[in-house]
Design an enzyme around this catalytic site. Structure first.
Site, short mmCIF file in Angstrom:
data_model
loop_
_atom_site.label_atom_id
_atom_site.label_comp_id
_atom_site.label_asym_id
_atom_site.label_seq_id
_atom_site.Cartn_x
_atom_site.Cartn_y
_atom_site.Cartn_z
N ASN A 1 0.87 -1.18 0.00
CA ASN A 1 0.00 0.00 0.00
C ASN A 1 0.90 1.23 0.00
O ASN A 1 1.48 1.56 1.03
CB ASN A 1 -0.89 -0.05 1.25
N TRP A 2 1.00 1.86 -1.15
CA TRP A 2 1.92 3.00 -1.27
C TRP A 2 1.36 4.28 -0.66
O TRP A 2 2.07 5.29 -0.59
CB TRP A 2 2.31 3.21 -2.75
N LYS A 3 0.07 4.27 -0.28
CA LYS A 3 -0.56 5.47 0.30
C LYS A 3 -0.32 6.68 -0.62
O LYS A 3 -0.26 6.50 -1.84
CB LYS A 3 -0.05 5.69 1.73
N HIS B 1 -9.47 1.14 4.88
CA HIS B 1 -8.20 1.35 5.59
C HIS B 1 -8.42 2.30 6.76
O HIS B 1 -9.22 3.23 6.66
CB HIS B 1 -7.16 1.92 4.62
N GLU C 1 -6.83 4.72 7.84
CA GLU C 1 -6.64 6.15 7.53
C GLU C 1 -7.88 6.73 6.86
O GLU C 1 -8.21 7.90 7.07
CB GLU C 1 -5.37 6.33 6.67
N GLU D 1 -5.38 -5.12 10.53
CA GLU D 1 -4.38 -4.08 10.76
C GLU D 1 -4.70 -3.35 12.07
O GLU D 1 -5.55 -2.44 12.08
CB GLU D 1 -4.38 -3.07 9.61
N GLY E 1 2.39 2.13 10.91
CA GLY E 1 3.37 3.21 10.82
C GLY E 1 4.08 3.54 12.12
O GLY E 1 4.72 4.58 12.23
N SER F 1 3.29 -2.19 10.33
CA SER F 1 4.73 -2.24 10.62
C SER F 1 5.38 -3.58 10.24
O SER F 1 6.29 -4.04 10.95
CB SER F 1 4.99 -1.91 12.11
N GLY G 1 2.80 -1.24 4.28
CA GLY G 1 2.80 0.19 3.95
C GLY G 1 4.20 0.67 3.63
O GLY G 1 4.74 0.43 2.55
N GLY G 2 4.82 1.35 4.59
CA GLY G 2 6.12 1.99 4.38
C GLY G 2 7.17 1.09 3.73
O GLY G 2 7.90 1.53 2.84
P1 PGA Z 1 2.81 0.27 7.65
O1 PGA Z 1 1.34 0.49 7.04
O2 PGA Z 1 3.33 -1.01 7.07
O3 PGA Z 1 3.59 1.48 7.19
O4 PGA Z 1 2.66 0.20 9.12
C1 PGA Z 1 0.48 -0.59 6.83
C2 PGA Z 1 -0.81 -0.12 6.23
O5 PGA Z 1 -1.26 0.98 6.57
O6 PGA Z 1 -1.41 -0.82 5.40
#
Ligand code: PGA
Length: 254
Positions: free
Chosen positions: A12-14, A98, A100, A168, A174, A213, A234-235
């Protein structure tokens, strides 16, 4: 006992990535040759890059997904993008719900359910995200939260092709924090039970991803947990050098 579902590692590149990021996708695609062939690989770039990534990933083993969709197929919804439009741009999946989106855009379980059903209508796989807050975990309310969220946001009908669930924990996204493998096992086994309770055969085949994470260092431990069928990253999905070892760990854990 049916065969375990084929694992999926999705990035997930956000809100990250510009045209130049196509070169990172190319690195991921070429490095994927070393990943066990049963692991499905996906990158979900921002919508602006979707078509370009889908073209660049053609004839590679990388699938391309989107990060959100509107529930309606078309109409007067300025700035929104429908699941049909995402499919038309080359997406084969879309993340819905998600944390967010739930937090920053006030999306309810009902909104998320409508989006998951829109994804199925457009022929996309919905990657449906659920997870408890830190307060809920500390209060011992994790499973109750997961049950409420899943029951209210699951589409009326689903199968292994139309649905992936991503667990999640909000406090793990994050932050560098992760639940223990024991805690992940408890929640994933619980989710599996809820899914098979709703749809006996189909529920067995739905992939349940862990997200929050995930890093090359913790992936071997997390991917080996019962009922973990891959990761939503994510990251660490932004760089081939981090994403590929996570995918490799997922392959080795099968
Ligand atoms: P993260 O994000 O790996 O940066 O914690 C995961 C996600 O939001 O899908």
């Amino acid at each position: 006992m049916a065969n375990p579902p084929r694992p999926l590692v999705a990035g997930n590149w956000k809100m990250n990535g510009l045209s130049a990021s196509v070169s990172e996708l190319a690195k991921i695609a070429s490095g994927a040759a070393d990943i066990a062939p049963n692991v499905e690989l996906m990158i979900c770039p921002p919508t602006t890059l979707l078509h370009r990534f889908a073209e660049a990933a053609r004839d590679t083993r990388i699938a391309v997904g989107a990060q959100d969709c509107h529930a309606q197929p078309s109409g007067a919804f300025t700035g929104d993008i429908s699941a049909e439009m995402l499919a038309d741009s080359g997406a084969c999946a879309v993340i819905v719900g998600h944390s967010e989106r739930r937090t920053l855009h006030g999306e309810s379980d009902e909104d998320v359910k409508a989006k998951a059903m829109a994804a199925a209508r457009a022929g996309l796989t919905a990657i449906l995200c659920i997870g408890e807050s830190r307060e809920e975990r500390e209060a011992g309310a994790t499973l109750a939260r997961i049950e409420r969220q899943l029951e209210a946001s699951l589409p009326d009908r689903f199968d292994a092709r139309s649905l992936v669930v991503a667990y999640e924990p909000v406090w793990a996204i994050g932050t560098g924090l992760t639940p223990t493998p024991g805690d992940v096992a408890e929640v994933h086994t619980f989710i599996r039970r809820l899914l098979t309770g709703r749809a006996a055969g189909a529920g067995e085949g739905v992939r349940i991803l862990y997200g929050g994470s995930v890093k090359p260092t913790n992936a071997p431990e997390l991917m080996a947990v019962a009922n973990v069928n891959g990761a939503l990253v994510g990251g660490a999905s932004l760089k081939a050098a981090d994403f590929l070892p996570i995918a490799a760990a997922c392959g080795l854990a099968r």
